[in-house]
Design a protein around this motif. Sequence first.
Motif, PDB file in Angstrom:
ATOM      1  N   ALA A 193       0.833  -1.203   0.000  1.00  0.00           N
ATOM      2  CA  ALA A 193       0.000   0.000   0.000  1.00  0.00           C
ATOM      3  C   ALA A 193       0.867   1.252   0.000  1.00  0.00           C
ATOM      4  O   ALA A 193       0.575   2.219  -0.711  1.00  0.00           O
ATOM      5  N   LEU A 194       1.969   1.222   0.770  1.00  0.00           N
ATOM      6  CA  LEU A 194       2.873   2.383   0.786  1.00  0.00           C
ATOM      7  C   LEU A 194       3.459   2.597  -0.606  1.00  0.00           C
ATOM      8  O   LEU A 194       3.568   3.736  -1.078  1.00  0.00           O
ATOM      9  N   ASN A 227       0.873   4.039  -2.808  1.00  0.00           N
ATOM     10  CA  ASN A 227       0.601   5.430  -2.459  1.00  0.00           C
ATOM     11  C   ASN A 227       1.607   6.367  -3.122  1.00  0.00           C
ATOM     12  O   ASN A 227       1.292   7.508  -3.449  1.00  0.00           O
ATOM     13  N   GLY A 268      -0.811   8.494  -4.747  1.00  0.00           N
ATOM     14  CA  GLY A 268      -0.889   9.676  -3.901  1.00  0.00           C
ATOM     15  C   GLY A 268       0.108  10.754  -4.285  1.00  0.00           C
ATOM     16  O   GLY A 268      -0.261  11.908  -4.471  1.00  0.00           O
ATOM     17  N   SER A 276       8.302   2.567  -6.706  1.00  0.00           N
ATOM     18  CA  SER A 276       7.097   1.868  -6.271  1.00  0.00           C
ATOM     19  C   SER A 276       7.143   0.391  -6.672  1.00  0.00           C
ATOM     20  O   SER A 276       6.798  -0.485  -5.870  1.00  0.00           O
ATOM     21  N   VAL A 310      -5.051   2.414   0.118  1.00  0.00           N
ATOM     22  CA  VAL A 310      -4.465   3.736  -0.114  1.00  0.00           C
ATOM     23  C   VAL A 310      -5.529   4.826  -0.016  1.00  0.00           C
ATOM     24  O   VAL A 310      -5.339   5.845   0.648  1.00  0.00           O
ATOM     25  N   LEU A 313      -4.778   9.849   0.173  1.00  0.00           N
ATOM     26  CA  LEU A 313      -3.739   9.942  -0.850  1.00  0.00           C
ATOM     27  C   LEU A 313      -2.574  10.753  -0.311  1.00  0.00           C
ATOM     28  O   LEU A 313      -2.765  11.845   0.212  1.00  0.00           O
ATOM     29  N   GLY A 314      -1.391  10.208  -0.424  1.00  0.00           N
ATOM     30  CA  GLY A 314      -0.214  10.923   0.040  1.00  0.00           C
ATOM     31  C   GLY A 314      -0.077  10.962   1.549  1.00  0.00           C
ATOM     32  O   GLY A 314       0.788  11.655   2.078  1.00  0.00           O
ATOM     33  N   ASN A 315      -0.928  10.228   2.250  1.00  0.00           N
ATOM     34  CA  ASN A 315      -0.837  10.205   3.706  1.00  0.00           C
ATOM     35  C   ASN A 315      -0.231   8.870   4.142  1.00  0.00           C
ATOM     36  O   ASN A 315      -0.876   7.825   4.051  1.00  0.00           O
ATOM     37  N   ILE A 316       1.014   8.927   4.608  1.00  0.00           N
ATOM     38  CA  ILE A 316       1.734   7.678   4.883  1.00  0.00           C
ATOM     39  C   ILE A 316       1.198   6.985   6.136  1.00  0.00           C
ATOM     40  O   ILE A 316       0.913   5.784   6.126  1.00  0.00           O
ATOM     41  N   THR A 322      -2.110   5.469   5.503  1.00  0.00           N
ATOM     42  CA  THR A 322      -2.030   4.219   4.748  1.00  0.00           C
ATOM     43  C   THR A 322      -1.701   3.046   5.666  1.00  0.00           C
ATOM     44  O   THR A 322      -2.307   1.979   5.564  1.00  0.00           O
ATOM     45  N   THR A 330      -4.437   0.126   6.204  1.00  0.00           N
ATOM     46  CA  THR A 330      -4.105  -1.235   5.786  1.00  0.00           C
ATOM     47  C   THR A 330      -4.287  -2.204   6.953  1.00  0.00           C
ATOM     48  O   THR A 330      -4.896  -3.261   6.805  1.00  0.00           O
TER      49      THR A 330
END
Lengths: 352, 293
Positions: A57-58, A61, A65, A247, A282, A287-290, A293, A297
């Motif tokens: 997922a990271l 993202n 994201g 990624s 994600v 979106l873009g939020n670690i 995520t 998950t």
Amino acid sequence: MKKKFKDLLHHKYRSRTISFALIIGAYVIIEILMHSIRLSRLFTGMLVPCCCYIILALSLNLVVGFSGELSLGHAGFMAIGAFTAIIVSGLSTKMIPDTTIRLVLSILSGSVLSGIMGLLISVPVLKLSGDYLAIVTLAFGQIIKSLITNIYLGFDSDGIQFSFVTNELNLEQGKMLLSGPMGATDTAKISNFSSGILLIVLTLYIIYSLIDSKYGRAIMAARDDRIAAESIGINILRSKTLAFVVSAILAGAAGALYALNYSTLQPAKFDFNTSILALVYVVFGGLGNINGTILATTVLYILPELLRSLQDYRMLIYAIVLIIVMQLGSSVRLKRYIEQIKNRFTKKGVTQ
Amino acid sequence: MTFLTYLISGLALGSVYAIIALGYTMVYGIAKMLNFAHGDIIMAGGYAAFYAYTRFGLPAGISILLSILTCTVLGVIIERLAYKPLRQASSLSVLITAIGVSYFLQNSAQLLFGSDTKIFPSILTEGSLRFFDGKLIVSYLTLITILTCIVIMIGLTLFINKTKIGKAMRACAEDKEAAQLMGINIDTTISITFAIGSGLAAIAAILLCSTYPSLSPSLGSMPGIKAFTAAVFGGIGSIPGALLGGILLGIIENLTKAYISTQLSDAIVFAVLIIVLLIKPTGLLGKKENVKV
């Protein structure tokens, strides 16, 4: 020392500090629990896959994201990492008896091959945009799955044997590593929870380093406004390729870790649904939020398992949760309400 | 002669893909969303026809009508409950909602009808035509499938181009806000689009289930993905594109299965899609939109 600690909580580094604290805290608590009370096999069995999905997922993202491109085929990269790791681990069993070194070698080779594939795929994929880009990633995911489903690979004293589409291997006392649609059937389970946590920490380090660098800022600039970014001299294609390849590498690593946690694994595991599952994580996390995520998950991975007592209804409930959260997330009324609460708090802070 | 047989059966498969792809493409053109639950509407249509025909013993024609009605109503309800509140939301939220709806439909079907595979009855016709002294055999079903697709295409083209609602749909696809200013009710137009798309899915379901007579809750997912690919192949949002994409995809799939490899047919179909999109990034008949600063 004191100043350094303060730096960690500085808004620039806060997300990073929380991420690492979250992962390491979870690790310590689970390890303590594992050694003090006997945790159920159901729970311990979920740890490594959960780590894998967090990494997947990271990595997704990073594309969806941070780079702003929808990928519907990330399970394909996971599959490349997974089956490369199975082959490498299987072939090197005799040469490298130490499981830790073998695990590292397998994950490394899985992620490198996945990264190379990511680079090759990114050439056609990134020429497109929007939904067309998404459908091509979907297509690549399907192609990868379909190709792996047709690989037969084994080894015996004479060396490695390989065949495609039909099984033409005649091994003498050897071992099949991949048998077509059956996939890997007898893999040594060498992944463990600690390696999973270590891989998450490494993933976080890579992602934070990337997004904090000038390359990361270029990636986000290209997402926010392609034309403006281009006009200040950012190479859009290079930025997007970088995000895509990193990624792919991380997704490959997630796949490798996943594969070496099971004795059997079929290529069908990495189908369209797995790609979608990662996307759901994600979007739920933001979106873009670690940190989002990681949390999303974990919760969404455990949720169906917790609902196991409801048996047939669990996936139905899962589906309803998906729909309702999406409705609430974009409800204008709810947003206004949250805004009001926020305002009330901040106003109080100002007057005091 | 065998080539011709494969070509004709590919044409029939492609016709089914085209009918499903129409649902994707119309919804995409007007609501700008990828409706991933479309494949599961097909499944619902299959079950509706199955239960009407075998369990309640209704005549074939009424079973088919009932199936179309079920899907139409289902499509409109889904649109109203799940997608309508998300008009202003990001496209990803809509996508995830569509996936949620897809899971919901599949799992509801599993609970209601069981996860076992059911044998779909030959609801349409049996028998076949023989040409060239029996060298070429074309079943009536194949002919009906191809003819249905042609009729639907002509009907839909006339509907879109000649009627008032069709005009409203084209206006919505062009510019939703401007259409609203012209007095077009956007909500109704989108609902009608979903109704038509879902009704077509029911027809596709009956044709598909008659050709491959097994019914299961996951029936719609693979044809759904294939038809979606077909819609993109032809240029998503374009109705002739959906027809062209669907038929080409069906023919390519059948010919690869016959002459290259059954196991690799999916890989080859998707590879062709990638090549087409590389040469023509908006699909075969898609329009290119220029981004203005």
